[in-house]
Design an enzyme around this catalytic site. Structure first.
Site, PDB file in Angstrom:
ATOM      1  N   SER A 167       0.824  -1.196   0.000  1.00  0.00           N
ATOM      2  CA  SER A 167       0.000   0.000   0.000  1.00  0.00           C
ATOM      3  C   SER A 167       0.872   1.266   0.000  1.00  0.00           C
ATOM      4  O   SER A 167       1.766   1.411  -0.831  1.00  0.00           O
ATOM      5  CB  SER A 167      -0.957  -0.056   1.201  1.00  0.00           C
ATOM      6  OG  SER A 167      -2.029   0.826   1.048  1.00  0.00           O
ATOM      7  N   ASP A 374      -8.221  -5.917  -5.907  1.00  0.00           N
ATOM      8  CA  ASP A 374      -8.044  -4.655  -5.177  1.00  0.00           C
ATOM      9  C   ASP A 374      -8.686  -3.513  -5.936  1.00  0.00           C
ATOM     10  O   ASP A 374      -8.668  -3.468  -7.165  1.00  0.00           O
ATOM     11  CB  ASP A 374      -6.549  -4.378  -4.995  1.00  0.00           C
ATOM     12  CG  ASP A 374      -6.278  -3.249  -4.011  1.00  0.00           C
ATOM     13  OD1 ASP A 374      -7.190  -2.896  -3.236  1.00  0.00           O
ATOM     14  OD2 ASP A 374      -5.144  -2.737  -4.014  1.00  0.00           O
ATOM     15  N   HIS A 433      -6.343  -6.390  -1.766  1.00  0.00           N
ATOM     16  CA  HIS A 433      -5.269  -5.484  -1.372  1.00  0.00           C
ATOM     17  C   HIS A 433      -4.162  -6.195  -0.603  1.00  0.00           C
ATOM     18  O   HIS A 433      -3.005  -5.788  -0.650  1.00  0.00           O
ATOM     19  CB  HIS A 433      -5.873  -4.368  -0.516  1.00  0.00           C
ATOM     20  CG  HIS A 433      -4.967  -3.202  -0.283  1.00  0.00           C
ATOM     21  ND1 HIS A 433      -4.519  -2.394  -1.293  1.00  0.00           N
ATOM     22  CD2 HIS A 433      -4.425  -2.699   0.861  1.00  0.00           C
ATOM     23  CE1 HIS A 433      -3.749  -1.432  -0.798  1.00  0.00           C
ATOM     24  NE2 HIS A 433      -3.669  -1.607   0.506  1.00  0.00           N
TER      25      HIS A 433
END
Length: 462
Positions: A167, A374, A433
């Protein structure tokens, strides 16, 4: 005995054996008697203290030609705790119930977790003006940490260091990567740099926000009206970024997330096949000073790990705090630091594509991996910023066919990879994610390829 079982045993032997809660104690290096774990604080700047935790794998092998690698895990947020989330909820040896994790990355590497930037997790500042405001400042602190850990430790120096980021952690990774190259070249830092791997990483906010509308319309979560609203706000963000209005762009990003949630009936930003209601972390939390919305993903990961029922907050502020024995009394662990996020609001939307280009031109191994499901860092957006690279090898990279990837116990396609020279891209199927949680088998396989781990097949798990 399995990796996690050995570490669980060392945890039980050590628990309650250390007790101290002062800043002075926090500056000490502490660890297990068998050397399988060590941890401590580094004062990376005056009154700015960064916490780290290193696990040495019991699967370590030395075949003489391929050294055993170390991975520095960089969590996102910004302000999310690698020591808590990456460790106990994703790739460390134990889950939040302190049960062994069969998919721990210790099967392939040693693991170094940090609470970065200062103010995150167990890391702390003695003055609130010391929070970092840019990715470069975060990289400088992390470089100071590495200098403190590596320069007097010959064992660490023999193990090549790989940065693996998730991230927002990808922005830390590329800026830290350049800082490491510079520090090693100048003789300031003594380590072998293996490369970086950025997973579902927020490298170019502009490309991600432009991906949201079309992607969600393709999977029927937005209609043409919703897509138009999304694209309109994305255009506004693009202009604000072009004008250097990064904090304004962060605020517009918040408005865009609201529009996406409203028009999609609350799609989950970590897995577009889900509703927010199916994911307890998907609800956004309004910050006190402005309209920035953040996603606190610790609870999401707890919901994904069906075998784990423990609260990471309770664990980190309870048993783990007692085990570590050096956390100051006035420091409480938090999975996501609002103060850290707020301090970085002016850098949050700033792209780091140029830094990736610089790393590639310097010959650093760069890996990108992306979970198929994601939304927040959608593959569509990752591919868009990759195509903006000025790296000379890009045209040849783009021409290559992808290679399908499988897991040993399952013949179905689990992903794809494309590699050219020092650039590698992994498409991870069935993952959102959090790739190590959603597709742990392929994540481990990829990790071994990235780090060239000499781990034997018997010590690996699919």
């Amino acid at each position: 005995m399995a990796v996690a079982s050995l570490l669980l045993l060392s945890f039980l032997l050590l628990f309650a054996s250390i007790s101290s809660n002062s800043v002075t104690a926090a500056r000490r290096l502490v660890g297990t008697a068998d050397g399988s774990e060590s941890w401590g604080y580094v004062e990376v700047r005056p009154k700015a203290h960064m916490f780290w935790w290193l696990y040495r794998s019991p699967n370590r092998v030395d075949n003489g030609s391929t050294p055993w690698p170390t991975v520095l895990w960089l969590q996102g947020g910004p302000g999310a705790s690698g020591v808590g989330i990456g460790n106990f909820q994703e790739v460390g040896p134990l889950d939040t119930d302190l049960k062994p994790r069969n998919s721990t990355w210790l099967q392939k590497v040693d693991l170094l977790f940090v609470d970065n930037p200062v103010g995150t997790g167990y890391s702390f500042v003695e003055d609130n003006t010391l929070f970092v405001k840019t990715d470069e400042e975060a990289a400088a602190d992390l470089t100071a940490l590495l200098i403190a850990l590596y320069n007097k430790n010959t064992a660490l120096q023999k193990s090549p260091l790989f940065l693996v980021a998730e991230s927002y952690g990808g922005k830390y990774a590329v800026t830290l990567g350049l800082s490491i190259v510079k520090a090693v070249k100048s003789g300031e830092l003594n380590l072998k740099f293996g490369g970086i791997a950025c997973g579902n990483s927020w490298i170019s906010a502009e490309d991600f926000v432009f991906a949201w509308g079309p992607l969600l319309r393709d999977v029927s979560r937005l209609d043409s009206n919703g897509e138009a609203k999304s694209n309109s706000l994305a255009e506004k963000i693009k202009q604000q970024i072009a004008n250097g209005q990064y904090e304004d762009a962060t605020n517009t990003w918040s408005q865009l997330e609201d529009a996406i949630l409203t028009n999609s009936n609350n799609v989950d930003f970590y897995n577009f096949l889900l509703d927010s209601a199916d994911d307890p972390v998907s609800a956004t939390t309004l910050m006190s000073s402005d309209t920035i919305r953040m996603r606190k993903y610790a609870r999401y990961l707890s919901s994904k790990a069906s075998s784990s029922t423990g609260s990471v907050d309770d664990l980190m502020n309870g048993m783990i705090r007692k085990k570590l024995g050096i956390i100051p009394k006035d420091v409480s662990w938090g999975g996501q630091s609002d103060q850290v996020f707020t301090a970085l609001a002016g850098d949050f939307m700033k792209p780091r594509i140029d830094e990736v280009d610089q790393l590639l031109s310097l010959g650093v191994n760069v890996t990108i991996y992306s979970g198929q499901l994601d939304l927040i860092c959608a593959t569509k957006g990752t591919e868009a910023w990759v195509e903006k690279l000025k790296w000379a090898g890009l045209p040849n990279f783009m021409k290559l066919e992808r290679t399908p990837l499988y897991c040993e116990t399952d013949g179905s396609t689990k992903g794809f990879v494309r590699s050219y020279q020092n650039f590698h891209f992994y498409w991870i199927l069935g993952a959102g994610h959090f790739v190590p949680v959603d597709n742990s088998c392929l994540a481990l396989k990829m990790l071994g390829e990235i780090t060239q781990s000499p781990a034997t097949p018997a010590s690996s798990s699919s």
